[in-house]
Design a protein around this motif. Structure first.
Motif, PDB file in Angstrom:
ATOM      1  N   GLU A  80     -18.470  33.460  24.069  1.00 55.50           N
ATOM      2  CA  GLU A  80     -19.356  33.159  23.186  1.00 55.50           C
ATOM      3  C   GLU A  80     -20.514  32.823  24.160  1.00 55.50           C
ATOM      4  O   GLU A  80     -20.681  32.380  25.094  1.00 55.50           O
ATOM      5  CB  GLU A  80     -18.843  31.552  22.851  1.00 55.50           C
ATOM      6  CG  GLU A  80     -17.571  31.505  21.956  1.00 55.50           C
ATOM      7  CD  GLU A  80     -17.048  30.413  21.697  1.00 55.50           C
ATOM      8  OE1 GLU A  80     -17.581  29.530  22.270  1.00 55.50           O
ATOM      9  OE2 GLU A  80     -15.585  30.469  21.004  1.00 55.50           O
ATOM     10  N   ILE A  82     -24.284  30.655  22.880  1.00 54.21           N
ATOM     11  CA  ILE A  82     -24.856  29.768  21.912  1.00 54.21           C
ATOM     12  C   ILE A  82     -26.391  30.173  21.577  1.00 54.21           C
ATOM     13  O   ILE A  82     -27.205  30.503  22.751  1.00 54.21           O
ATOM     14  CB  ILE A  82     -24.923  28.347  22.526  1.00 54.21           C
ATOM     15  CG1 ILE A  82     -23.440  27.940  22.935  1.00 54.21           C
ATOM     16  CG2 ILE A  82     -25.943  27.411  21.625  1.00 54.21           C
ATOM     17  CD1 ILE A  82     -23.196  26.569  23.398  1.00 54.21           C
ATOM     18  N   VAL A 103     -22.539  31.440  18.695  1.00 50.18           N
ATOM     19  CA  VAL A 103     -22.173  30.496  18.169  1.00 50.18           C
ATOM     20  C   VAL A 103     -23.501  29.626  17.859  1.00 50.18           C
ATOM     21  O   VAL A 103     -24.489  29.628  18.589  1.00 50.18           O
ATOM     22  CB  VAL A 103     -21.512  29.310  19.317  1.00 50.18           C
ATOM     23  CG1 VAL A 103     -21.496  27.990  18.976  1.00 50.18           C
ATOM     24  CG2 VAL A 103     -20.425  30.176  19.796  1.00 50.18           C
ATOM     25  N   CYS A 105     -26.487  27.324  16.671  1.00 51.35           N
ATOM     26  CA  CYS A 105     -26.839  25.806  17.069  1.00 51.35           C
ATOM     27  C   CYS A 105     -28.023  25.441  16.127  1.00 51.35           C
ATOM     28  O   CYS A 105     -28.853  26.364  16.026  1.00 51.35           O
ATOM     29  CB  CYS A 105     -27.235  25.869  18.607  1.00 51.35           C
ATOM     30  SG  CYS A 105     -27.850  24.167  18.920  1.00 51.35           S
ATOM     31  N   ASP A 106     -27.922  24.356  15.823  1.00 47.72           N
ATOM     32  CA  ASP A 106     -29.303  23.913  14.619  1.00 47.72           C
ATOM     33  C   ASP A 106     -30.623  24.082  15.378  1.00 47.72           C
ATOM     34  O   ASP A 106     -30.680  23.939  16.766  1.00 47.72           O
ATOM     35  CB  ASP A 106     -29.043  22.632  13.953  1.00 47.72           C
ATOM     36  CG  ASP A 106     -29.967  22.549  12.759  1.00 47.72           C
ATOM     37  OD1 ASP A 106     -30.720  23.412  12.253  1.00 47.72           O
ATOM     38  OD2 ASP A 106     -29.956  21.331  11.977  1.00 47.72           O
ATOM     39  N   LYS A 118     -28.529  19.543  20.809  1.00 48.60           N
ATOM     40  CA  LYS A 118     -27.321  19.929  20.318  1.00 48.60           C
ATOM     41  C   LYS A 118     -26.330  21.031  20.912  1.00 48.60           C
ATOM     42  O   LYS A 118     -25.357  21.498  20.474  1.00 48.60           O
ATOM     43  CB  LYS A 118     -27.661  20.252  18.945  1.00 48.60           C
ATOM     44  CG  LYS A 118     -28.085  19.259  18.054  1.00 48.60           C
ATOM     45  CD  LYS A 118     -28.187  19.565  16.500  1.00 48.60           C
ATOM     46  CE  LYS A 118     -28.750  18.170  15.695  1.00 48.60           C
ATOM     47  NZ  LYS A 118     -29.491  18.602  14.584  1.00 48.60           N
ATOM     48  N   LEU A 122     -21.519  22.087  21.743  1.00 50.15           N
ATOM     49  CA  LEU A 122     -20.911  23.548  21.303  1.00 50.15           C
ATOM     50  C   LEU A 122     -20.404  24.235  22.319  1.00 50.15           C
ATOM     51  O   LEU A 122     -19.924  25.012  22.050  1.00 50.15           O
ATOM     52  CB  LEU A 122     -22.210  24.138  20.679  1.00 50.15           C
ATOM     53  CG  LEU A 122     -22.878  23.626  19.493  1.00 50.15           C
ATOM     54  CD1 LEU A 122     -24.308  24.612  19.211  1.00 50.15           C
ATOM     55  CD2 LEU A 122     -21.877  23.872  18.227  1.00 50.15           C
ATOM     56  N   THR A 127     -17.653  29.618  26.533  1.00 50.04           N
ATOM     57  CA  THR A 127     -19.166  29.892  26.575  1.00 50.04           C
ATOM     58  C   THR A 127     -19.679  30.390  28.133  1.00 50.04           C
ATOM     59  O   THR A 127     -19.145  30.026  28.855  1.00 50.04           O
ATOM     60  CB  THR A 127     -19.760  28.526  26.442  1.00 50.04           C
ATOM     61  OG1 THR A 127     -19.317  28.009  25.476  1.00 50.04           O
ATOM     62  CG2 THR A 127     -21.326  28.650  26.193  1.00 50.04           C
ATOM     63  N   SER A 323     -27.380  33.343  10.508  1.00 51.94           N
ATOM     64  CA  SER A 323     -25.924  32.942  10.346  1.00 51.94           C
ATOM     65  C   SER A 323     -25.397  33.149   8.896  1.00 51.94           C
ATOM     66  O   SER A 323     -24.515  32.833   8.629  1.00 51.94           O
ATOM     67  CB  SER A 323     -25.930  31.430  10.556  1.00 51.94           C
ATOM     68  OG  SER A 323     -27.100  30.593   9.969  1.00 51.94           O
ATOM     69  N   SER A 333     -19.449  27.947  13.267  1.00 47.30           N
ATOM     70  CA  SER A 333     -20.541  27.474  13.448  1.00 47.30           C
ATOM     71  C   SER A 333     -21.780  27.827  12.564  1.00 47.30           C
ATOM     72  O   SER A 333     -22.924  27.472  12.454  1.00 47.30           O
ATOM     73  CB  SER A 333     -21.311  27.775  15.067  1.00 47.30           C
ATOM     74  OG  SER A 333     -21.619  29.368  14.988  1.00 47.30           O
ATOM     75  N   TYR A 338     -23.449  22.450   9.580  1.00 46.38           N
ATOM     76  CA  TYR A 338     -23.805  22.125  10.664  1.00 46.38           C
ATOM     77  C   TYR A 338     -25.207  22.646  11.149  1.00 46.38           C
ATOM     78  O   TYR A 338     -25.639  22.782  12.244  1.00 46.38           O
ATOM     79  CB  TYR A 338     -22.942  23.188  11.684  1.00 46.38           C
ATOM     80  CG  TYR A 338     -21.522  22.853  11.697  1.00 46.38           C
ATOM     81  CD1 TYR A 338     -20.937  21.448  11.582  1.00 46.38           C
ATOM     82  CD2 TYR A 338     -20.621  23.547  11.220  1.00 46.38           C
ATOM     83  CE1 TYR A 338     -19.850  20.959  11.562  1.00 46.38           C
ATOM     84  CE2 TYR A 338     -19.073  23.358  11.094  1.00 46.38           C
ATOM     85  CZ  TYR A 338     -18.762  22.082  11.425  1.00 46.38           C
ATOM     86  OH  TYR A 338     -17.576  21.737  11.170  1.00 46.38           O
TER      87      TYR A 338
END
Ligand code: T4K
Length: 386
Positions: A80, A82, A103, A105-106, A118, A122, A127, A323, A333, A338
């Motif tokens: 994975e 991020i 994955v 992430c906001d 953040k 995750l 990862t 996403s 995710s 999220y």
């Protein structure tokens, strides 16, 4: 009454050298009869860009996407990675084409880059890296990202498609992380029509990237690994050599235009200027505003549509969120709950026309049109604005 532009005003225009200079370059290429495959112009551009970007290692590619894709491959990542959903599809696609799972992430409420606070939550055993984007020319929180990466032994890759020549904390932006990709597409501050580069820390990657972009061929009778074709040809390189000469002046012009926008937009309620270009050296890639519907009176989409009536073509970079692509729907995710900030921002941000050749009068007129649309919206019934 506010008048409409006679000709369309686009979100950007390519930085074009004089035809005479391009002809001179072509003449040399024609005489040499060497038009691609690591020729002299390619080498010259590579050296010029190493100097301009102040980096030690740089590899050229036929476009930024292939640079990122092969750059990621060269790092031998697994599992994975991020990343941010608020980017151009190429960022996340480069992971997927490497068999890696993104994955999401906001993003940060103010900078719109990956929310560095953040990321840690995750991280799993699978990862292997963080792929962050200096999105819209706004630098990521590089120190926080590196701290998390160091703690979990992750690689850090930056998609720097929008930050050509930028500096952060007095350091060239390409110095952060393990690798940075720059795009040289026609719409970028610096262009080779199509093209891109990857800069990196580990010098052993140089040879690997050279092989990857040339079918894995290392000699007339040797194919060393499985590669593809991602070479920047001599004509692209020659265009780059000419465009590079124009970049310093182009930055000055864009700096002036951003100031002009700031002066003329500051009296309009409900507009936040997102791209402040405050770092020591900005790439001046975009001029982005955020619309607060309550204060402005209409929403971003309505403004975007209304501006077209005046021949002003803005862009909703980056809509939709990566996403939200159907092929990522099954990823946990990717769920909207999220990614609240990312979902909010794709509805509010807007790229205004921004390139050095815009005239003072044009920028002022764009701002006047925005003011007029806001005024008109406050007097018309909302139904007329759908
Ligand atoms: N990562 C990120 C974060 C990126 O933003 C990008 C590319 C990449 C990776 C991949 O890098 P590359 O593989 O492209 O090197 C444009 C560009 O095609 C794309 O390179 C760029 N990001 C993205 C932000 O913008 P579109 O679909 O918006 O382009 P388009 O054709 O609508 O052009 C935008 C405006 O530019 C037009 O309204 C008018 C003007 N224009 C465009 C072209 C091509 C011209 O005046 N002349 C032209 O020749 O994607």
């Amino acid at each position: 009454m506010i008048s409409k532009f006679n000709e369309p005003i686009m979100v950007t225009r390519p930085l074009l050298p004089s035809l005479q200079n391009i002809n001179n370059q072509l003449q040399e290429i024609w005489e040499s009869k060497w038009i691609t495959n690591n020729g002299p112009k390619n080498k010259e551009l590579r050296e010029a860009l190493k100097e301009y970007l102040a980096v030690n290692h740089l590899s050229l590619f036929s476009n930024g996407t292939l640079g990122l894709l092969l750059g990621i491959k060269s790092l031998e990542l697994t599992g994975e990675v991020i990343t941010t959903p608020f980017t151009f599809p190429a960022t996340v696609g480069a992971l997927e084409w490497n068999g890696l799972t993104p994955v999401f992430c906001d993003i940060d409420n103010v900078t719109l880059t990956i929310d560095a606070n953040k990321i840690e939550a995750l991280i799993t055993e699978r990862t292997s890296a963080i792929l962050a984007v200096h999105v819209l020319g706004i630098p990521c929180e590089v120190d926080k990202i590196q701290q998390v990466a160091d703690k979990y032994h992750l690689k850090v890759i930056y998609d720097g498609a929008h930050v050509f020549g930028a500096k952060l904390n007095c350091k060239p932006i390409g110095e952060f992380g393990d690798m940075t990709m720059f795009s040289f597409h026609a719409t970028k501050l610096f262009n080779t029509i199509e093209g891109g580069a990857v800069t990196f820390k580990d010098k052993t990657l140089d040879r690997k990237l050279q092989l990857f972009k040339n079918f894995g061929i290392s000699g007339p009778d040797t194919v060393e690994l499985s590669g593809i074709n991602a070479k920047l040809n001599e004509i692209q390189a020659a265009v780059g050599l000419e465009v590079l000469k124009l970049v310093p002046e182009q930055r000055k012009k864009r700096h002036y235009i951003k100031q002009l926008y700031e002066t003329n937009l500051k009296t309009i309620s409900g507009i936040r200027i997102v791209t402040k270009h405050e770092e020591q050296e900005s790439s001046y890639q975009f001029f982005i505003i955020e619309i607060n519907e309550k204060e402005f009176g209409i929403n971003r989409n309505q403004l975007h549509e209304k501006l077209k009536d005046y021949n002003v073509f803005t862009r909703k970079y980056f809509y939709p969120l990566c996403s939200d692509f159907t092929w990522y729907h099954d990823l946990p995710s990717a769920q909207q709950k999220y990614l609240p900030t990312a979902y909010e921002k794709i509805e509010t941000v807007l790229a205004l026309p921004f390139y050095g050749e815009l005239t003072t009068e044009e920028v002022i007129q764009i701002c006047e049109i925005i003011k007029f649309i806001q005024k008109k919206a406050s007097t018309d019934v909302l139904a007329n604005w759908e």
